[in-house]
Write a protein that holds these residues in place. Structure first.
Motif, PDB file in Angstrom:
ATOM      1  N   ARG A   1       0.683  -1.235   0.185  1.00 27.01           N
ATOM      2  CA  ARG A   1       0.230   0.140  -0.130  1.00 27.01           C
ATOM      3  C   ARG A   1       0.701   1.256   0.202  1.00 27.01           C
ATOM      4  NH1 ARG A   1      -3.142  -0.754   4.946  1.00 27.01           N
ATOM      5  NH2 ARG A   1      -3.042  -3.505   4.216  1.00 27.01           N
ATOM      6  N   GLU A   2       2.385   1.417   0.881  1.00 27.01           N
ATOM      7  CA  GLU A   2       3.080   2.422   0.536  1.00 27.01           C
ATOM      8  C   GLU A   2       4.064   1.880   0.567  1.00 27.01           C
ATOM      9  OE1 GLU A   2       2.148   5.477   4.145  1.00 27.01           O
ATOM     10  OE2 GLU A   2       0.375   4.461   4.145  1.00 27.01           O
ATOM     11  N   TRP A   3       4.223   1.444  -0.122  1.00 27.62           N
ATOM     12  CA  TRP A   3       5.362   0.940  -0.437  1.00 27.62           C
ATOM     13  C   TRP A   3       6.455   1.587  -0.496  1.00 27.62           C
ATOM     14  CZ3 TRP A   3       9.031   1.422  -5.047  1.00 27.62           C
ATOM     15  CH2 TRP A   3       7.983   1.831  -6.035  1.00 27.62           C
ATOM     16  N   LEU A   4       6.506   2.860  -1.820  1.00 23.09           N
ATOM     17  CA  LEU A   4       7.535   3.607  -1.822  1.00 23.09           C
ATOM     18  C   LEU A   4       8.669   3.971  -0.586  1.00 23.09           C
ATOM     19  CD1 LEU A   4       9.370   4.998  -3.890  1.00 23.09           C
ATOM     20  CD2 LEU A   4       8.157   6.912  -3.953  1.00 23.09           C
ATOM     21  N   PRO A   5       7.464   4.647   0.556  1.00 21.46           N
ATOM     22  CA  PRO A   5       8.848   5.359   1.854  1.00 21.46           C
ATOM     23  C   PRO A   5       8.558   4.091   2.988  1.00 21.46           C
ATOM     24  CG  PRO A   5       5.520   5.704   1.844  1.00 21.46           C
ATOM     25  CD  PRO A   5       6.508   5.398   0.405  1.00 21.46           C
ATOM     26  N   ILE A   6       8.441   2.922   2.445  1.00 22.53           N
ATOM     27  CA  ILE A   6       7.763   1.980   3.161  1.00 22.53           C
ATOM     28  C   ILE A   6       9.714   1.670   3.093  1.00 22.53           C
ATOM     29  CG2 ILE A   6       7.962  -0.497   3.955  1.00 22.53           C
ATOM     30  CD1 ILE A   6       4.931  -0.090   3.996  1.00 22.53           C
ATOM     31  N   VAL A   7      10.216   1.035   2.043  1.00 22.69           N
ATOM     32  CA  VAL A   7      11.326   0.308   1.586  1.00 22.69           C
ATOM     33  C   VAL A   7      12.295   1.391   1.154  1.00 22.69           C
ATOM     34  CG1 VAL A   7      12.145  -0.873  -0.633  1.00 22.69           C
ATOM     35  CG2 VAL A   7       9.936  -1.623  -0.261  1.00 22.69           C
ATOM     36  N   LEU A   8      12.032   2.899   0.865  1.00 24.85           N
ATOM     37  CA  LEU A   8      13.127   3.686   0.884  1.00 24.85           C
ATOM     38  C   LEU A   8      13.380   3.736   1.845  1.00 24.85           C
ATOM     39  CD1 LEU A   8      12.554   5.821  -2.267  1.00 24.85           C
ATOM     40  CD2 LEU A   8      14.178   3.764  -2.221  1.00 24.85           C
ATOM     41  N   GLY A   9      13.027   4.144   3.021  1.00 25.62           N
ATOM     42  CA  GLY A   9      12.967   4.820   3.854  1.00 25.62           C
ATOM     43  C   GLY A   9      13.551   3.664   5.374  1.00 25.62           C
TER      44      GLY A   9
ATOM     45  N   ILE B   1      16.401   5.832  13.940  1.00 24.70           N
ATOM     46  CA  ILE B   1      15.436   6.855  14.363  1.00 24.70           C
ATOM     47  C   ILE B   1      15.120   7.807  13.757  1.00 24.70           C
ATOM     48  CG2 ILE B   1      14.082   7.658  16.236  1.00 24.70           C
ATOM     49  CD1 ILE B   1      15.878   6.423  18.171  1.00 24.70           C
ATOM     50  N   ILE B   2      15.650   8.872  13.353  1.00 31.51           N
ATOM     51  CA  ILE B   2      15.720   9.818  12.892  1.00 31.51           C
ATOM     52  C   ILE B   2      15.778   9.585  10.645  1.00 31.51           C
ATOM     53  CG2 ILE B   2      16.979  11.903  12.110  1.00 31.51           C
ATOM     54  CD1 ILE B   2      17.574  12.342  14.744  1.00 31.51           C
ATOM     55  N   THR B   3      16.353   8.615  10.588  1.00 35.62           N
ATOM     56  CA  THR B   3      16.352   8.513   9.036  1.00 35.62           C
ATOM     57  C   THR B   3      15.554   7.821   8.816  1.00 35.62           C
ATOM     58  OG1 THR B   3      17.990   6.654   9.264  1.00 35.62           O
ATOM     59  CG2 THR B   3      19.151   8.993   8.774  1.00 35.62           C
ATOM     60  N   ALA B   4      14.854   6.680   9.620  1.00 35.74           N
ATOM     61  CA  ALA B   4      13.869   5.729   8.881  1.00 35.74           C
ATOM     62  C   ALA B   4      12.508   6.730   8.842  1.00 35.74           C
ATOM     63  CB  ALA B   4      13.951   4.707  10.177  1.00 35.74           C
ATOM     64  N   ALA B   5      12.313   7.631   9.470  1.00 34.29           N
ATOM     65  CA  ALA B   5      11.276   8.250  10.275  1.00 34.29           C
ATOM     66  C   ALA B   5      10.984   9.685   9.035  1.00 34.29           C
ATOM     67  CB  ALA B   5      10.950   8.412  11.478  1.00 34.29           C
ATOM     68  N   GLY B   6      12.196   9.823   8.849  1.00 30.95           N
ATOM     69  CA  GLY B   6      11.914  10.846   8.287  1.00 30.95           C
ATOM     70  C   GLY B   6      12.326  11.246   6.938  1.00 30.95           C
ATOM     71  N   THR B   7      13.259   9.976   6.030  1.00 29.17           N
ATOM     72  CA  THR B   7      12.484   8.862   5.067  1.00 29.17           C
ATOM     73  C   THR B   7      11.299   9.059   4.685  1.00 29.17           C
ATOM     74  OG1 THR B   7      14.962   8.170   5.312  1.00 29.17           O
ATOM     75  CG2 THR B   7      13.683   7.909   2.844  1.00 29.17           C
ATOM     76  N   ALA B   8      10.629   8.428   5.152  1.00 32.88           N
ATOM     77  CA  ALA B   8       9.396   7.710   5.013  1.00 32.88           C
ATOM     78  C   ALA B   8       8.382   9.090   5.663  1.00 32.88           C
ATOM     79  CB  ALA B   8       8.257   7.228   6.466  1.00 32.88           C
ATOM     80  N   TRP B   9       8.839   9.998   6.106  1.00 28.11           N
ATOM     81  CA  TRP B   9       7.899  10.586   5.990  1.00 28.11           C
ATOM     82  C   TRP B   9       7.487  12.124   5.045  1.00 28.11           C
ATOM     83  CZ3 TRP B   9       9.160  16.702   6.695  1.00 28.11           C
ATOM     84  CH2 TRP B   9       7.917  16.890   7.391  1.00 28.11           C
ATOM     85  N   LEU B  10       9.060  12.446   4.450  1.00 26.25           N
ATOM     86  CA  LEU B  10       8.884  13.180   3.494  1.00 26.25           C
ATOM     87  C   LEU B  10       9.283  12.483   2.476  1.00 26.25           C
ATOM     88  CD1 LEU B  10      13.369  13.877   3.516  1.00 26.25           C
ATOM     89  CD2 LEU B  10      11.033  15.201   3.607  1.00 26.25           C
ATOM     90  N   LEU B  11       8.892  11.015   1.580  1.00 25.85           N
ATOM     91  CA  LEU B  11       7.837  10.005   0.695  1.00 25.85           C
ATOM     92  C   LEU B  11       6.698  10.290   0.648  1.00 25.85           C
ATOM     93  CD1 LEU B  11      10.871   7.832   0.265  1.00 25.85           C
ATOM     94  CD2 LEU B  11      10.704   9.573  -1.573  1.00 25.85           C
ATOM     95  N   GLY B  12       6.224  10.563   1.918  1.00 31.56           N
ATOM     96  CA  GLY B  12       4.402  11.120   2.053  1.00 31.56           C
ATOM     97  C   GLY B  12       4.030   9.906   2.587  1.00 31.56           C
ATOM     98  N   GLY B  13       4.642   9.157   3.300  1.00 34.22           N
ATOM     99  CA  GLY B  13       4.468   8.122   4.776  1.00 34.22           C
ATOM    100  C   GLY B  13       2.599   8.647   5.502  1.00 34.22           C
TER     101      GLY B  13
END
Lengths: 117, 230
Positions: free
Chosen positions: A81-89, B106-118
């Motif tokens: 469902r939200e693969w891009l933020p999940i995988v890249l994160g 903590i910062i990079t995982a949450a930050g990257t996902a947030w920036l990519l619109g998670g």
């Protein structure tokens, strides 16, 4: 071999009990590891009593994670469902942690290198 | 015939067979994508999907193998004990390395996902992804993420570290067993540790230590950050 297994399970058991009763956020097996380390240092447990079993388990530790990995199949929909933020994160963060941790250790560690084996 | 699928024998045999074959393939080819853990996970998932076998049938045996993870984590005390002097000699680099790694995670995982619109819940679910499963679940439940998603991400993070952690570290100049073990253990907990242990005993000892200490650090840092920002 059997004696070692009995001891390792006993330490895990005590760890689980402590984790539950004290409401600790740390899992029982990690507490068990800490207790076994203390017991080895204090001499209550001798290295020979667990060495054979411990070395067997440690040399196959990767195998024991396989069923946990297969469990990921249950959550494919959730990931999709939200693969891009999940995988890249996940990927970016994992590499960032390795870089920061390893560089920090390298920078502060003034010891000569250890014996390799 | 299909009754056999309902016994633990099925999951245990399948897991051991897949792992053994993957191990042989990895040794013969040396190709990093053929990492035994990752390859056998993918192979088993594909087989279950193709044959339309429910996960629960596999788990009857799989859970028995998974159980051995518990005493294995306890057994990590042995390399720690054997290498205690070398570890104590570098206690500050190790502790600060883990702390820096926990913050970065903590910062990079949450930050990257947030920036990519998670979505909010997904971003929170990524927070404890570098921590060993039981601790990660405890953390994610407290901050309101999706626990099953976190459990899956913990495994993916581990596999990533096991597949290419040591190669990546060497590429960016992290070569000593202490630094490499610490980096892989902090980033990808037990699955990474299992890989490192196979290469260098001291790196494995440090990596094992990082599983527990990163779990501890993250479970202390996250609630504090939560108080600050929430």
């Amino acid at each position: 071999m059997l004696q070692g297994l009995v001891l390792l399970l006993a330490f895990q058991f005590i760890g689980e009990i402590l984790s539950n009763f004290l409401g600790l956020p740390i899992p029982g097996n990690v507490i068990g590891m800490a207790l076994l380390l203390v017991s080895l240092i204090s001499g209550v447990i001798k290295e020979e009593m667990i060495r054979e079993t411990a070395d067997f388990l440690l040399s196959h530790m990767a195998l024991f994670f396989v069923p946990a990995g297969v469990g990921v199949m249950l959550y494919f929909d959730l990931i999709q469902r939200e693969w891009l933020p999940i995988v890249l994160g996940t990927v970016f963060s994992t590499f960032a942690v390795m870089a920061v941790t390893g560089w920090t250790e390298n920078l502060l560690d003034k010891n000569k290198e250890t014996s390799n084996d | 015939m299909t009754e056999i699928l309902h016994t633990p024998l099925f999951g245990i045999t399948l897991t051991l067979l897949a792992y053994r074959l993957a191990e042989i393939l990895y040794r013969k080819t040396g190709f990093i994508l053929f990492n035994p853990v990752a390859l056998s996970i993918v192979a088993i998932i594909i087989l279950l999907k193709i044959c339309d076998i429910p996960y629960n049938d596999y788990a009857r045996g799989g859970d028995i193998i998974l159980f051995l993870l518990g005493p294995s984590v306890v057994a990590l005390a042995l390399p720690l004990y054997q290498r205690r002097k070398e570890i104590l000699n570098r206690k500050l680099p190790i502790l600060l390395g883990i702390f820096a790694g926990a913050m970065t995670s903590i910062i990079t995982a949450a930050g990257t996902a947030w920036l990519l619109g998670g979505s909010h819940k997904v971003v929170l679910s990524l927070v404890p992804k570098s921590v060993t499963t039981p601790i990660a679940i405890g953390i994610v439940e407290k901050i309101g993420g999706i626990a099953p998603l976190t459990a899956a991400l913990v495994v993916l993070t581990g596999c990533l570290g096991a597949i290419c952690g040591p190669e990546f570290c060497r590429l960016i100049g992290i070569r000593t067993p202490a630094a490499l073990g610490l980096a892989v253990g902090t980033a990808s907990h037990g699955i990474g540790t299992a890989r490192v242990l196979g290469e260098n005993r001291f790196a494995g000892a440090v990596s094992g230590l990082a599983i527990g200490l990163n779990g501890l650090a993250t479970s202390i840092i996250v609630p504090l950050l939560w108080l600050l920002f929430a």
